[in-house]
Design a protein around this motif. Structure first.
Motif, short mmCIF file in Angstrom:
data_model
loop_
_atom_site.label_atom_id
_atom_site.label_comp_id
_atom_site.label_asym_id
_atom_site.label_seq_id
_atom_site.Cartn_x
_atom_site.Cartn_y
_atom_site.Cartn_z
N ARG A 31 -40.20 -27.29 55.96
CA ARG A 31 -41.35 -26.41 55.69
C ARG A 31 -41.04 -25.60 54.44
NH1 ARG A 31 -45.68 -25.83 58.97
NH2 ARG A 31 -45.63 -27.11 60.87
N CYS A 61 -50.31 -30.46 53.38
CA CYS A 61 -48.88 -30.37 53.08
C CYS A 61 -48.60 -29.81 51.70
CB CYS A 61 -48.24 -31.76 53.17
SG CYS A 61 -48.25 -32.49 54.81
N VAL A 90 -46.64 -30.92 48.65
CA VAL A 90 -46.06 -32.14 48.09
C VAL A 90 -45.12 -31.73 46.96
CG1 VAL A 90 -46.51 -34.30 46.88
CG2 VAL A 90 -48.03 -33.56 48.73
N THR A 118 -39.55 -35.82 54.78
CA THR A 118 -40.51 -35.07 55.58
C THR A 118 -39.75 -34.21 56.58
OG1 THR A 118 -40.72 -36.84 57.22
CG2 THR A 118 -42.30 -36.85 55.39
N GLU A 171 -49.00 -39.50 54.17
CA GLU A 171 -49.90 -38.56 54.80
C GLU A 171 -49.61 -37.18 54.21
OE1 GLU A 171 -52.34 -39.14 56.84
OE2 GLU A 171 -51.95 -41.31 56.97
N VAL A 172 -50.51 -36.67 53.39
CA VAL A 172 -50.24 -35.44 52.66
C VAL A 172 -51.23 -34.32 52.94
CG1 VAL A 172 -49.06 -36.65 50.78
CG2 VAL A 172 -51.54 -36.28 50.67
N VAL A 199 -54.16 -31.92 49.87
CA VAL A 199 -52.87 -31.24 49.86
C VAL A 199 -53.09 -29.73 49.74
CG1 VAL A 199 -51.74 -33.24 48.82
CG2 VAL A 199 -52.51 -31.36 47.37
N THR A 200 -52.10 -28.96 50.15
CA THR A 200 -52.21 -27.50 50.11
C THR A 200 -51.54 -26.92 48.88
OG1 THR A 200 -52.34 -27.37 52.52
CG2 THR A 200 -51.66 -25.37 51.36
N LEU A 229 -45.31 -24.28 54.82
CA LEU A 229 -46.13 -25.49 54.71
C LEU A 229 -45.32 -26.72 55.09
CD1 LEU A 229 -47.79 -24.77 51.24
CD2 LEU A 229 -48.72 -24.30 53.52
N PRO A 230 -45.86 -27.62 55.92
CA PRO A 230 -45.20 -28.90 56.15
C PRO A 230 -45.04 -29.61 54.80
CG PRO A 230 -47.46 -28.95 56.95
CD PRO A 230 -47.17 -27.52 56.60
N THR A 231 -43.89 -30.24 54.61
CA THR A 231 -43.51 -30.69 53.27
C THR A 231 -43.32 -32.20 53.21
OG1 THR A 231 -42.44 -28.57 52.86
CG2 THR A 231 -41.78 -30.40 51.45
N VAL A 232 -43.83 -32.78 52.13
CA VAL A 232 -43.59 -34.18 51.81
C VAL A 232 -42.91 -34.22 50.45
CG1 VAL A 232 -44.62 -36.43 51.33
CG2 VAL A 232 -45.60 -34.97 53.11
#
Length: 216
Positions: A192, A107, A109, A189, A103-104, A145-146, A83-86
């Motif tokens: 992953r 993502c 979080v 950011t 921008e979440v 968010v995911t 997962l793209p991560t914030v």
């Protein structure tokens, strides 16, 4: 690519959450006992572990909070892998304002509070631990968010019996990962995040090997 381990190691006697039992890790079949089953010079070990699902770094599915929620056997990999991560820094109660300009959507979080520095001490289970507020959780759920994770003893304020963060996130099918560690090594950011549990029908929570991939 670098791989960054974000999980606590499971070991006998460890305490994850105050009041929950420690894991019991032992041999089912030892090296010595296995020799009777194999050719000379050949030996194996088979281990066993007895533990509650909320041990070490673990993932909560919706079934942890809701009787009709999806369990570990129904958890899609798209909800917990690559997962793209914030990464969001904070302390105390993290509300909606902590995520206002981020921008979440889609993502993971990860809430970086630094509370993992207390792991293994009585301080770790202190009710004054950092947490996500109900309003903060509702904001993240509304933003799509995911997954949400935290490096604290609980994503909710545990000083009352209410669990608004768990409720808002799991009602929206957003898995929760608690007891992360090592988030200080992540950029805000660009990483992953992966935290995949065993697919077990009838269980709602289970330990994960959480890690992040970061480009060199």
């Amino acid at each position: 690519m670098r791989l960054l381990d974000l999980s606590h190691v499971l070991e006998p006697g460890m305490v994850t959450y105050p009041g929950l039992p420690s894991p019991d890790i032992a041999d089912h079949l030892s090296y010595d006992d296995s020799r009777a089953h194999y050719a000379e010079g050949t030996e194996f070990t088979i281990g066993r572990i007895s533990m509650v699902g909320n041990t070490g770094t673990y993932l909560d599915t919706p079934a942890h909070r809701f009787r009709d929620g999806d369990d570990l056997g129904a958890l899609p990999l798209e909800r917990c892998a690559l997962l793209p991560t914030v990464v969001v820094d904070g302390d105390g109660a993290l509300g909606a304002d902590a995520f206002a300009d981020l921008e979440v959507e889609g993502c993971a979080v990860l809430l970086r509070t630094g509370w993992d520095r207390h792991w293994g001490t009585d301080r770790y289970g202190d009710p004054e631990h950092p947490h996500l507020t109900g309003a903060g959780a509702e904001h993240l759920a509304a933003r799509g968010v995911t997954l949400v994770g935290i490096d604290s003893v609980n994503i909710d304020d545990t000083r009352t019996g209410e669990r608004p963060a768990h409720t808002a996130l799991l009602a929206a099918d957003i898995p929760v990962v608690e007891h992360l560690t090592g988030l200080h090594a992540l950029p805000a950011t660009g990483a992953r995040f992966t935290a995949v549990p065993v697919a077990v029908r009838g269980l709602a929570t289970f330990p994960v090997r959480a890690f992040a991939t970061v480009d060199w």
